[in-house]
Design a protein around this motif. Sequence first.
Motif, PDB file in Angstrom:
ATOM      1  N   TRP A  30       2.193   3.772   0.941  1.00  0.00           N
ATOM      2  CA  TRP A  30       2.313   2.452   1.656  1.00  0.00           C
ATOM      3  C   TRP A  30       3.799   1.942   2.041  1.00  0.00           C
ATOM      4  O   TRP A  30       4.236   1.403   3.098  1.00  0.00           O
ATOM      5  CB  TRP A  30       1.588   1.319   0.750  1.00  0.00           C
ATOM      6  CG  TRP A  30       0.310   1.113   0.978  1.00  0.00           C
ATOM      7  CD1 TRP A  30      -0.625   1.656   0.069  1.00  0.00           C
ATOM      8  CD2 TRP A  30      -0.467   0.745   2.011  1.00  0.00           C
ATOM      9  NE1 TRP A  30      -1.888   1.507   0.791  1.00  0.00           N
ATOM     10  CE2 TRP A  30      -1.762   0.925   1.896  1.00  0.00           C
ATOM     11  CE3 TRP A  30      -0.004   0.125   3.360  1.00  0.00           C
ATOM     12  CZ2 TRP A  30      -2.917   0.447   2.863  1.00  0.00           C
ATOM     13  CZ3 TRP A  30      -0.819  -0.112   4.370  1.00  0.00           C
ATOM     14  CH2 TRP A  30      -2.203   0.148   4.081  1.00  0.00           C
ATOM     15  N   THR A  31       4.650   2.451   1.085  1.00  0.00           N
ATOM     16  CA  THR A  31       6.240   2.080   1.351  1.00  0.00           C
ATOM     17  C   THR A  31       6.757   2.953   2.480  1.00  0.00           C
ATOM     18  O   THR A  31       7.359   2.637   3.122  1.00  0.00           O
ATOM     19  CB  THR A  31       7.111   2.476   0.082  1.00  0.00           C
ATOM     20  OG1 THR A  31       6.850   3.702  -0.322  1.00  0.00           O
ATOM     21  CG2 THR A  31       6.722   1.294  -0.939  1.00  0.00           C
ATOM     22  N   ILE A  34       5.145   1.305   5.473  1.00  0.00           N
ATOM     23  CA  ILE A  34       5.859   0.045   6.096  1.00  0.00           C
ATOM     24  C   ILE A  34       7.349   0.614   6.624  1.00  0.00           C
ATOM     25  O   ILE A  34       7.919  -0.287   7.668  1.00  0.00           O
ATOM     26  CB  ILE A  34       6.076  -0.595   4.780  1.00  0.00           C
ATOM     27  CG1 ILE A  34       4.696  -1.373   4.600  1.00  0.00           C
ATOM     28  CG2 ILE A  34       6.939  -1.879   4.926  1.00  0.00           C
ATOM     29  CD1 ILE A  34       4.547  -1.837   3.151  1.00  0.00           C
TER      30      ILE A  34
END
Length: 55
Positions: A30-31, A34
């Motif tokens: 997810w990082t 993002i």
Amino acid sequence: MSPDLLRLDLLVPALMYCALLWWVGRGMSWTAKISIAIVTLVLIVVVVLVERGRH
């Protein structure tokens, strides 16, 4: 509805980008997703500002 509220020339590429990010980013954390989204949005803002500055 006002034409400024419904800007298909901005909405359609944004939706396509979200779909592409979902498809390509299936194996990403997810990082990473993002950070890619933030970098892309910054590039979009820069391009829009440059284009508006020309007119």
